[in-house]
Design an enzyme around this catalytic site. Structure first.
Site, PDB file in Angstrom:
ATOM      1  N   HIS A 217       1.035  -1.155  -0.131  1.00 53.68           N
ATOM      2  CA  HIS A 217       0.022   0.117  -0.038  1.00 53.68           C
ATOM      3  C   HIS A 217       0.702   1.184   0.041  1.00 53.68           C
ATOM      4  CE1 HIS A 217      -2.245  -3.274   1.818  1.00 53.68           C
ATOM      5  NE2 HIS A 217      -3.026  -3.110   0.918  1.00 53.68           N
ATOM      6  N   HIS A 397      -6.714   7.513   4.657  1.00 52.60           N
ATOM      7  CA  HIS A 397      -7.593   7.914   5.619  1.00 52.60           C
ATOM      8  C   HIS A 397      -8.798   8.865   5.407  1.00 52.60           C
ATOM      9  CE1 HIS A 397      -9.487   7.667   9.721  1.00 52.60           C
ATOM     10  NE2 HIS A 397      -9.269   9.170   9.836  1.00 52.60           N
ATOM     11  N   GLY A 398      -8.373   9.971   4.736  1.00 56.68           N
ATOM     12  CA  GLY A 398      -9.187  10.918   4.196  1.00 56.68           C
ATOM     13  C   GLY A 398     -10.422  10.364   3.249  1.00 56.68           C
ATOM     14  N   GLY A 482     -11.580  -3.449  18.068  1.00 58.16           N
ATOM     15  CA  GLY A 482     -10.297  -3.091  17.676  1.00 58.16           C
ATOM     16  C   GLY A 482      -9.226  -3.379  18.460  1.00 58.16           C
ATOM     17  N   ARG A 543      -1.857  -0.122  10.625  1.00 59.33           N
ATOM     18  CA  ARG A 543      -0.976   0.029   9.539  1.00 59.33           C
ATOM     19  C   ARG A 543       0.213   0.835   9.873  1.00 59.33           C
ATOM     20  NH1 ARG A 543      -3.432  -1.511   4.374  1.00 59.33           N
ATOM     21  NH2 ARG A 543      -5.718  -1.431   4.597  1.00 59.33           N
ATOM     22  N   ASP A 556      -2.043  11.178  15.292  1.00 56.79           N
ATOM     23  CA  ASP A 556      -2.818   9.988  14.756  1.00 56.79           C
ATOM     24  C   ASP A 556      -3.937  10.581  13.911  1.00 56.79           C
ATOM     25  OD1 ASP A 556      -3.380   7.316  14.248  1.00 56.79           O
ATOM     26  OD2 ASP A 556      -5.206   7.871  15.512  1.00 56.79           O
ATOM     27  N   GLY A 558      -6.653   8.795  12.711  1.00 59.17           N
ATOM     28  CA  GLY A 558      -7.927   8.485  13.208  1.00 59.17           C
ATOM     29  C   GLY A 558      -8.300   9.149  14.457  1.00 59.17           C
TER      30      GLY A 558
HETATM   31  P1  ADP Z   1      -6.333   1.820   7.292  1.00 58.64           P
HETATM   32  O1  ADP Z   1      -5.524   1.759   8.567  1.00 58.64           O
HETATM   33  O2  ADP Z   1      -6.946   0.321   7.147  1.00 58.64           O
HETATM   34  O3  ADP Z   1      -5.679   2.254   6.289  1.00 58.64           O
HETATM   35  P2  ADP Z   1      -7.672   4.273   7.903  1.00 58.64           P
HETATM   36  O4  ADP Z   1      -6.331   4.936   7.116  1.00 58.64           O
HETATM   37  O5  ADP Z   1      -8.776   4.695   7.438  1.00 58.64           O
HETATM   38  O6  ADP Z   1      -7.654   2.576   7.775  1.00 58.64           O
HETATM   39  O7  ADP Z   1      -7.721   4.523   9.471  1.00 58.64           O
HETATM   40  C1  ADP Z   1      -6.469   4.656  10.141  1.00 58.64           C
HETATM   41  C2  ADP Z   1      -6.659   4.871  11.680  1.00 58.64           C
HETATM   42  O8  ADP Z   1      -7.413   3.707  12.246  1.00 58.64           O
HETATM   43  C3  ADP Z   1      -5.611   5.226  12.440  1.00 58.64           C
HETATM   44  O9  ADP Z   1      -5.189   6.605  12.349  1.00 58.64           O
HETATM   45  C4  ADP Z   1      -6.138   4.570  13.692  1.00 58.64           C
HETATM   46  O10 ADP Z   1      -6.696   5.797  14.592  1.00 58.64           O
HETATM   47  C5  ADP Z   1      -7.322   3.863  13.756  1.00 58.64           C
HETATM   48  N1  ADP Z   1      -6.943   2.495  14.018  1.00 58.64           N
HETATM   49  C6  ADP Z   1      -6.153   1.590  13.390  1.00 58.64           C
HETATM   50  N2  ADP Z   1      -6.090   0.322  14.038  1.00 58.64           N
HETATM   51  C7  ADP Z   1      -6.966   0.714  15.147  1.00 58.64           C
HETATM   52  C8  ADP Z   1      -7.419  -0.173  16.282  1.00 58.64           C
HETATM   53  N3  ADP Z   1      -7.092  -1.529  16.154  1.00 58.64           N
HETATM   54  N4  ADP Z   1      -8.231   0.281  17.120  1.00 58.64           N
HETATM   55  C9  ADP Z   1      -8.695   1.440  16.899  1.00 58.64           C
HETATM   56  N5  ADP Z   1      -8.597   2.466  15.998  1.00 58.64           N
HETATM   57  C10 ADP Z   1      -7.570   1.889  14.898  1.00 58.64           C
HETATM   58 MG    MG Z   2      -4.992   4.151   5.978  1.00 54.21          MG
END
Ligand code: ADP
Ligand code: MG
Length: 599
Positions: A217, A397-398, A482, A543, A556, A558
Site C-alpha cells: 500500500h 484515511h481521508g 479493535g 498499519r 494520529d 484516526g
Molecule cells: P487503514 O489503517 O485500514 O488504512 P484508515 O487509514 O482509514 O484505515 O484509518 C487509520 C486509523 O485507524 C488510525 O489512524 C487509527 O486511529 C485507527 N486504528 C487503526 N487500528 C485501530 C485499532 N485496532 N483500534 C482503533 N483504531 C484503530
Molecule cells: Mg490508512
C-alpha cells in the site's frame, strides 16, 4: 500516475466491472466481488482471496480452476467490508465450507472476521488464513504481526490446488498455514504509486534512491538508500530472505520475483540473472519460479522477492495446473464437466417498515443533521487526513472517511424519509459507512454508530444520561473490536477522553439541554487536545505500526478525525438545534413522557 479514469471514486468498481466483462467465460461479478463462472459438480471448499483493489492480478485475476473460487474486492488499498465478504462467500459456497485468505491488515482482519461470524451463525463452515510473509514489517520474534504482500500468491495457489483436489476445509487451512509459515518476502520501492485523480504520489523517494521493505500500500521503506546496481540489489534481497530460512527447511523452493506495477519485465529478468544463481549456489533447486506481476501496487515502481520452502506436500500443490484470467499453468482442460452457474439474482429484498415514535423521528432528523455536518467537515479535511495517514500508514484515511460518511448520509436520508427513528437511522448509517469506507477506521466507525443507535432506540428522545450511555456503547464497540489500548496511537486516544469527560460532567451537572451541550463541548475539546497529543506517541496498532518512528511528530489521523467529528456533532445531538426540533428541551422529563405516550 493513473491517467485513465472517470470519477476517481468509481475507479475500483469500474475496473472490476470491466475485468468481469472481458473474462465473462471464467468469472461472474457478484455483490462484493467476483466468483468462478462454473460451479463445482461436487461440493468443494471455496477458497476466497481478498483485500483492496489496486493489486491486480491480486485478487480477482486469480479466480479460476486450481486457484481461487472467488475474490472479495474492496476499494483501492482498502479492506472490503464485512458485508462484501459475506455476500461473496454466500455466492461461492457449494456446501463444503469457505476459507478467506488475505494479507494481515487490521481492516481485513476485522471485516473478514465479522463476515465469518455471520456465516458461522448460519451454519456455514468458515476459516481464515492470514498471510504474513513481509519480513520487513516486524522482526522474526513477532512474525504473526507481519503484513502480507506477494507471498499471498503462493498461499492462494497452495490452498486453491488442495481444494481442487478434494481436500476438506481443515486440510486446506492446514496446508495454507503451513505454506505461510514457510514463505518470506522482501520488497524494495523506487517510486511511489499515485491514486486515480491524486495530484502527487503516495510517497516520494529522492532521485536514485530506493526504499527497502516497502508494503503493497506504499507504506514507505524501512530505510532509504542509494539505488544500487542490479547485482547488489539482487544480493541484498536474497541475503535478507536466506537469513530467515525456516528451521528444518528443505532445499527445494518456489520463487517469485514480482514487479510492483511499473517495473518492466526486462528489468525483472536482469535482476533474476543475479537472484537465480545466488539461490542455486546456496544449494537450492528452484521449482517453477515466477518472474512477473502477481501482486502489484497500482503504478508503483519496485520489486519484491518471495521464497517458499517446499516439502513433499506443498510442491505438488505449487506445480499443479491452474487456469485463471491472469495466471495459467499446465493443462488448461483441468476439471472436465462442470455445470454453468445460475446467475445470481440482483433483486434486493423489499425494505422493511420502521416502527418509531414521532419524538424519535424528530431526534432522527437531528442525527441526520449531525451526519451532514460531519460530511462537510470531513470533505474539507480529506486531503489533510490523507497526508497524515501517508506519513506511516497508507494515505487512505481521508478518502475512506469521506466515502464512509457519504454513504452514511445517503442511508440516513433514506431511513429518515421512510419514517425511521433515531436508532434505526444510526444503524443504517453505520452499516452503510462500514460497507463503503472499508479500512480499519471504516469498520470501527460503522460498528460504533450502530451501537450508539442501539442505545438510543426508536422510542424516546435521549436525555443526558442516555446520551452518555450511547457514547459509552460506541466506545465499547470500538475498543472491543479493535482491541486498541490507550497510548497505542489510535482513535481510541481521542475517544476515551471524550467519553470520560462527557459522562463525568453529565453525572455531575447536566440536567438541561444547555448544560448537556456544554458538557459535550468540553468533552470534544478534551478529545481535540488528546488527539493533538498523540503526535508524540509511537503507533502500536494498525498499519502505521511497522513504521512507528516515522509517525512520531504527527498526530494520529484516526484520533484527529474522531475529535473533529465529535466537535461538529455536538450542536445537533446535544444542543439547541435538538431542543428546537423535538420541541421540548433535550432530556426534559416532559418530552420523554410525551415520547413514551406516542409509541
Ligand atoms: P487503514 O489503517 O485500514 O488504512 P484508515 O487509514 O482509514 O484505515 O484509518 C487509520 C486509523 O485507524 C488510525 O489512524 C487509527 O486511529 C485507527 N486504528 C487503526 N487500528 C485501530 C485499532 N485496532 N483500534 C482503533 N483504531 C484503530
Ligand atoms: Mg490508512
Amino acid at each position: 500516475m493513473t491517467r485513465i479514469f472517470n470519477d476517481p471514486s468509481d475507479f475500483a468498481e469500474e475496473a472490476l466491472a470491466g475485468f468481469c466483462d472481458v473474462h465473462a467465460d471464467l468469472v461472474r461479478q457478484v455483490p462484493g466481488g467476483a466468483v468462478r463462472r462454473r460451479r463445482p459438480i461436487q461440493p468443494k471448499v471455496a477458497v476466497l482471496a481478498g483485500g483492496g483493489s489496486g493489486h491486480y492480478p491480486a485478487f480477482a485475476g486469480l479466480i479460476g480452476t486450481g486457484l481461487a473460487d472467488g475474490a472479495v474486492v474492496g476499494n483501492i488499498f482498502t479492506s472490503p467490508s464485512a458485508q462484501q465478504a459475506y455476500a461473496v462467500a454466500k455466492a461461492a459456497d457449494s456446501g463444503a465450507g469457505v476459507v478467506f485468505s488475505y494479507g494481515n491488515y487490521a481492516g481485513d482482519v476485522l471485516n473478514f472476521g465479522m463476515a465469518s461470524e455471520r456465516l458461522a451463525a448460519e451454519g456455514i463452515q468458515v476459516e481464515n488464513v492470514l498471510v504474513t510473509d513481509d519480513v520487513a514489517s516486524a522482526p522474526p520474534s513477532e512474525s504473526g504481526k507481519r503484513r502480507g504482500i506477494a507471498g499471498d500468491f503462493t498461499i492462494f495457489k497452495v490452498m486453491g490446488a488442495a481444494a481442487e483436489a478434494g481436500a476438506d476445509l481443515a486440510d486446506v487451512v492446514r496446508l495454507g498455514r503451513k505454506a505461510n509459515s514457510l514463505t518470506r518476502t522482501i520488497g524494495s520501492a523506487f517510486h511511489g504509486c499515485t491514486f486515480p485523480g491524486a495530484e502527487a504520489p503516495l510517497f516520494t523517494l529522492k532521485d536514485r534512491q530506493m526504499g527497502l521493505g516497502l508494503g503493497i500500500h506504499g507504506e514507505p521503506g524501512l530505510f532509504d538508500t542509494e539505488l544500487p546496481p542490479a547485482k547488489e540489489l539482487g544480493q541484498e534481497l536474497v541475503s535478507r530472505l536466506l537469513a530467515e530460512t525456516p528451521a528444518g527447511a528443505g532445499d527445494r523452493i518456489a520463487v517469485i520475483l514480482n514487479g510492483l506495477g511499473s517495473t518492466k519485465h526486462e528489468e525483472l529478468f536482469v535482476l533474476w540473472l543475479t537472484v537465480a544463481p545466488l539461490l542455486r549456489d546456496a544449494g537450492y533447486t528452484l521449482v517453477m519460479p515466477e518472474v512477473g506481476e502477481l501482486v502489484t501496487s497500482l503504478d508503483m515502481s519496485g520489486v519484491s522477492l518471495t521464497i517458499t520452502w517446499l516439502d513433499d506436500e506443498l510442491e505438488p500443490l505449487w506445480t499443479a495446473p491452474a487456469e485463471t484470467p491472469a495466471y495459467r499453468r499446465g493443462n488448461a482442460a483441468l476439471q472436465p464437466g462442470g455445470q454453468l452457474a445460475e446467475e445470481a439474482s440482483d433483486d434486493a429484498a423489499a425494505p422493511g417498515a420502521f416502527e418509531a415514535t414521532e419524538a424519535s423521528q424528530g431526534y432522527a432528523a437531528n442525527c441526520l443533521a449531525a451526519l451532514a455536518a460531519v460530511r462537510d467537515s470531513l470533505r474539507s479535511a480529506e486531503a489533510r487526513l490523507g497526508d497524515m495517514d501517508a506519513i506511516a500508514g497508507d494515505g487512505d484515511h481521508g478518502r475512506g472517511m469521506v466515502r464512509g460518511i457519504d454513504a452514511a448520509v445517503a442511508a440516513a436520508e433514506d431511513a429518515v424519509a421512510r419514517g425511521a427513528g433515531a436508532g434505526a437511522v444510526l444503524a443504517a448509517a453505520g452499516d452503510a459507512w462500514a460497507d463503503k469506507a472499508g479500512g480499519t477506521s471504516g469498520v470501527l466507525w460503522g460498528a460504533g454508530l450502530r451501537a450508539f443507535g442501539e442505545i438510543l432506540g426508536n422510542q424516546l428522545v435521549p436525555g443526558p444520561s442516555e446520551l452518555a450511555a450511547a457514547v459509552g456503547a460506541f466506545a465499547a464497540r470500538i475498543t472491543g473490536l479493535g482491541k486498541a489500548e490507550p497510548g497505542d496511537k489510535t482513535m481510541v486516544d481521542a475517544l476515551l477522553p471524550f467519553t470520560e469527560t462527557f459522562s463525568r460532567l453529565v453525572a455531575d451537572s447536566a440536567s438541561d439541554a444547555a448544560q448537556t451541550e456544554a458538557a459535550w463541548n468540553e468533552a470534544a475539546s478534551a478529545a481535540t487536545t488528546a488527539a493533538e497529543a498523540t503526535a508524540s506517541l509511537r503507533p502500536l496498532k494498525g498499519r502505521a505500526r511497522p513504521l512507528a518512528e516515522k509517525s512520531v511528530g504527527t498526530a494520529d489521523p484516526g484520533a484527529t478525525s474522531l475529535a473533529m467529528i465529535f466537535t461538529v456533532m455536538g450542536p445537533h445531538l446535544a444542543g439547541p438545534a435538538c431542543q428546537g426540533e423535538v420541541g421540548g428541551g433535550l432530556g426534559g422529563q416532559a418530552v420523554r413522557q410525551a415520547a413514551g405516550t406516542l409509541s
